[in-house]
Design a protein around this motif. Structure first.
Motif, PDB file in Angstrom:
ATOM      1  N   ALA A  20       0.842  -1.201   0.000  1.00 11.27           N
ATOM      2  CA  ALA A  20       0.000   0.000   0.000  1.00 11.27           C
ATOM      3  C   ALA A  20       0.875   1.248   0.000  1.00 11.27           C
ATOM      4  CB  ALA A  20      -0.923  -0.005   1.205  1.00 11.27           C
ATOM      5  N   ARG A  21       1.978   1.198   0.725  1.00  9.86           N
ATOM      6  CA  ARG A  21       2.896   2.348   0.746  1.00  9.86           C
ATOM      7  C   ARG A  21       3.493   2.581  -0.634  1.00  9.86           C
ATOM      8  NH1 ARG A  21       8.285   3.334   4.455  1.00  9.86           N
ATOM      9  NH2 ARG A  21       8.499   5.517   3.869  1.00  9.86           N
ATOM     10  N   VAL A  22       3.933   1.522  -1.280  1.00  2.00           N
ATOM     11  CA  VAL A  22       4.505   1.659  -2.623  1.00  2.00           C
ATOM     12  C   VAL A  22       3.437   2.132  -3.611  1.00  2.00           C
ATOM     13  CG1 VAL A  22       5.464   0.330  -4.553  1.00  2.00           C
ATOM     14  CG2 VAL A  22       6.447   0.112  -2.260  1.00  2.00           C
ATOM     15  N   ALA A  23       2.208   1.620  -3.483  1.00  2.00           N
ATOM     16  CA  ALA A  23       1.128   2.071  -4.367  1.00  2.00           C
ATOM     17  C   ALA A  23       0.913   3.574  -4.224  1.00  2.00           C
ATOM     18  CB  ALA A  23      -0.159   1.313  -4.055  1.00  2.00           C
ATOM     19  N   ALA A  24       0.964   4.088  -3.004  1.00  2.49           N
ATOM     20  CA  ALA A  24       0.796   5.522  -2.771  1.00  2.49           C
ATOM     21  C   ALA A  24       1.945   6.313  -3.394  1.00  2.49           C
ATOM     22  CB  ALA A  24       0.695   5.807  -1.277  1.00  2.49           C
ATOM     23  N   CYS A  25       3.154   5.783  -3.316  1.00  8.28           N
ATOM     24  CA  CYS A  25       4.304   6.447  -3.934  1.00  8.28           C
ATOM     25  C   CYS A  25       4.170   6.466  -5.458  1.00  8.28           C
ATOM     26  CB  CYS A  25       5.596   5.752  -3.526  1.00  8.28           C
ATOM     27  SG  CYS A  25       6.012   5.939  -1.776  1.00  8.28           S
ATOM     28  N   ILE A  26       3.733   5.363  -6.021  1.00 11.84           N
ATOM     29  CA  ILE A  26       3.521   5.303  -7.469  1.00 11.84           C
ATOM     30  C   ILE A  26       2.455   6.307  -7.877  1.00 11.84           C
ATOM     31  CG2 ILE A  26       2.618   3.857  -9.328  1.00 11.84           C
ATOM     32  CD1 ILE A  26       4.041   1.455  -7.949  1.00 11.84           C
ATOM     33  N   ALA A  27       1.393   6.387  -7.094  1.00 11.27           N
ATOM     34  CA  ALA A  27       0.298   7.313  -7.417  1.00 11.27           C
ATOM     35  C   ALA A  27       0.780   8.757  -7.442  1.00 11.27           C
ATOM     36  CB  ALA A  27      -0.850   7.148  -6.426  1.00 11.27           C
ATOM     37  N   GLN A  28       1.755   9.098  -6.613  1.00  9.96           N
ATOM     38  CA  GLN A  28       2.285  10.464  -6.629  1.00  9.96           C
ATOM     39  C   GLN A  28       2.962  10.805  -7.947  1.00  9.96           C
ATOM     40  OE1 GLN A  28       4.632  11.870  -3.395  1.00  9.96           O
ATOM     41  NE2 GLN A  28       3.031  11.507  -1.900  1.00  9.96           N
ATOM     42  N   LEU A  29       3.430   9.800  -8.659  1.00  8.05           N
ATOM     43  CA  LEU A  29       4.060  10.036  -9.965  1.00  8.05           C
ATOM     44  C   LEU A  29       3.033  10.176 -11.088  1.00  8.05           C
ATOM     45  CD1 LEU A  29       6.958   7.410  -9.802  1.00  8.05           C
ATOM     46  CD2 LEU A  29       7.110   9.883  -9.402  1.00  8.05           C
ATOM     47  N   GLY A  30       1.787   9.870 -10.788  1.00 10.41           N
ATOM     48  CA  GLY A  30       0.732   9.860 -11.798  1.00 10.41           C
ATOM     49  C   GLY A  30       0.652  11.088 -12.673  1.00 10.41           C
ATOM     50  N   PRO A  31       0.631  12.288 -12.102  1.00 15.25           N
ATOM     51  CA  PRO A  31       0.503  13.471 -12.956  1.00 15.25           C
ATOM     52  C   PRO A  31       1.616  13.592 -14.005  1.00 15.25           C
ATOM     53  CG  PRO A  31       0.036  14.051 -10.681  1.00 15.25           C
ATOM     54  CD  PRO A  31       0.551  12.620 -10.682  1.00 15.25           C
ATOM     55  N   ASP A  32       2.833  13.146 -13.668  1.00 11.40           N
ATOM     56  CA  ASP A  32       3.938  13.208 -14.623  1.00 11.40           C
ATOM     57  C   ASP A  32       3.778  12.194 -15.757  1.00 11.40           C
ATOM     58  OD1 ASP A  32       5.158  15.241 -13.196  1.00 11.40           O
ATOM     59  OD2 ASP A  32       6.400  13.862 -12.036  1.00 11.40           O
ATOM     60  N   ALA A  33       2.892  11.220 -15.576  1.00 11.69           N
ATOM     61  CA  ALA A  33       2.618  10.216 -16.608  1.00 11.69           C
ATOM     62  C   ALA A  33       1.213  10.379 -17.186  1.00 11.69           C
ATOM     63  CB  ALA A  33       2.785   8.815 -16.034  1.00 11.69           C
ATOM     64  N   GLU A  34       0.553  11.476 -16.829  1.00 12.49           N
ATOM     65  CA  GLU A  34      -0.805  11.758 -17.296  1.00 12.49           C
ATOM     66  C   GLU A  34      -1.803  10.707 -16.800  1.00 12.49           C
ATOM     67  OE1 GLU A  34      -0.472  12.299 -21.542  1.00 12.49           O
ATOM     68  OE2 GLU A  34       1.231  13.631 -21.264  1.00 12.49           O
ATOM     69  N   LEU A  35      -1.614  10.295 -15.549  1.00 10.79           N
ATOM     70  CA  LEU A  35      -2.488   9.319 -14.912  1.00 10.79           C
ATOM     71  C   LEU A  35      -3.010   9.892 -13.599  1.00 10.79           C
ATOM     72  CD1 LEU A  35      -0.307   6.103 -15.412  1.00 10.79           C
ATOM     73  CD2 LEU A  35      -2.264   6.838 -16.793  1.00 10.79           C
ATOM     74  N   ASP A  36      -4.278   9.697 -13.353  1.00 10.90           N
ATOM     75  CA  ASP A  36      -4.926  10.142 -12.123  1.00 10.90           C
ATOM     76  C   ASP A  36      -5.398   8.889 -11.379  1.00 10.90           C
ATOM     77  OD1 ASP A  36      -6.275  11.615 -10.165  1.00 10.90           O
ATOM     78  OD2 ASP A  36      -8.100  11.720 -11.369  1.00 10.90           O
ATOM     79  N   PHE A  37      -4.775   8.589 -10.250  1.00 17.12           N
ATOM     80  CA  PHE A  37      -5.042   7.357  -9.512  1.00 17.12           C
ATOM     81  C   PHE A  37      -6.132   7.536  -8.461  1.00 17.12           C
ATOM     82  CE2 PHE A  37      -0.771   6.725 -11.122  1.00 17.12           C
ATOM     83  CZ  PHE A  37      -0.816   5.413 -11.565  1.00 17.12           C
ATOM     84  N   PHE A  38      -6.924   6.490  -8.271  1.00 18.52           N
ATOM     85  CA  PHE A  38      -7.899   6.453  -7.178  1.00 18.52           C
ATOM     86  C   PHE A  38      -7.945   5.033  -6.628  1.00 18.52           C
ATOM     87  CE2 PHE A  38     -10.297   5.280 -10.907  1.00 18.52           C
ATOM     88  CZ  PHE A  38     -11.214   4.332 -10.479  1.00 18.52           C
ATOM     89  N   ASP A  39      -8.224   4.926  -5.334  1.00 19.78           N
ATOM     90  CA  ASP A  39      -8.246   3.621  -4.667  1.00 19.78           C
ATOM     91  C   ASP A  39      -9.527   2.860  -4.971  1.00 19.78           C
ATOM     92  OD1 ASP A  39      -5.772   3.914  -3.408  1.00 19.78           O
ATOM     93  OD2 ASP A  39      -6.661   4.974  -1.716  1.00 19.78           O
ATOM     94  N   ILE A  40      -9.368   1.563  -5.171  1.00 19.91           N
ATOM     95  CA  ILE A  40     -10.504   0.643  -5.276  1.00 19.91           C
ATOM     96  C   ILE A  40     -10.354  -0.345  -4.121  1.00 19.91           C
ATOM     97  CG2 ILE A  40     -11.692  -1.105  -6.645  1.00 19.91           C
ATOM     98  CD1 ILE A  40     -10.639   0.248  -9.172  1.00 19.91           C
ATOM     99  N   PRO A  41     -11.094  -0.122  -3.033  1.00 18.33           N
ATOM    100  CA  PRO A  41     -10.946  -0.995  -1.857  1.00 18.33           C
ATOM    101  C   PRO A  41     -11.568  -2.373  -2.075  1.00 18.33           C
ATOM    102  CG  PRO A  41     -12.645   0.653  -1.467  1.00 18.33           C
ATOM    103  CD  PRO A  41     -12.051   0.959  -2.817  1.00 18.33           C
TER     104      PRO A  41
END
Length: 185
Positions: A20-41
């Motif tokens: 989950a920590r790594v997923a959050a770190c990856i999500a922070q890079l999203g804007p630089d890759a033109e990706l907007d992340f959201f959680d699916i619990p």
């Protein structure tokens, strides 16, 4: 510039999950890759059984709807006994039922995971890749992403402290973005 919405499914329910920590770190890079992340619990799903096919519960409907509305899905999995965790497999089962209602055909999917081991989550990822391809998902295959967990690579605020790791992850995310764009094409 098109930004794609990407749902994130983490295959660990642990409150201290490194995945989950790594997923959050990856999500922070999203804007630089033109990706907007959201959680699916996935933690509130009951264990799937065919009894639910006749009266599909709201939790299953919500999961399927979130995936259907996403342009792509990032799956971040730990490795348990050389495979994926039961909670992740159960979530996949929910999303393919009742018969002929799967949300996966044609859906772009990127798979990664982390552990402290030398080969990280390579075996679990291969298993997950096989499951997702069999469900008709378009799985990002090159490059594959095996992250050996090192807490020194991730700052408390979620940023990635190692420039080489950050650049590799960003390149991987851009490859995923390109897969999503081609799938819409």
């Amino acid at each position: 510039m098109t930004s794609y919405r990407v749902g994130v499914i983490v295959g660990s329910l642990s409150t201290r999950s490194i995945n989950a920590r790594v997923a959050a770190c990856i999500a922070q890079l999203g804007p630089d890759a033109e990706l907007d992340f959201f959680d699916i619990p996935i933690g509130e799903l009951p264990f799937y059984r065919t009894d639910f096919d006749a009266d599909y519960p709201a939790e299953g409907e919500a999961l399927k709807r979130a995936i259907a509305e996403a342009d792509g899905v990032l799956m971040v999995t730990p490795e348990y006994n050389r495979s994926i965790p039961a909670v992740l497999k159960d979530a996949i089962d929910w999303t393919t039922r009742p018969p002929r209602t799967s949300v996966w055909p044609g859906k772009p999917v990127a798979i990664t995971g982390t552990s402290g081991g030398v080969i990280s989550t390579a075996v679990a990822q291969e298993h997950l890749r096989s499951v997702m391809v069999s469900r008709g998902a378009l799985v990002l295959g090159d490059p594959e992403m095996y992250l050996r967990y090192d807490p020194e690579l991730y700052a408390e605020d979620g940023t990635i402290t190692n420039a080489g790791t950050r650049d590799f992850l960003l390149g991987w995310l851009r490859g995923f973005r390109d897969l999503i764009a081609r799938s819409e094409g």
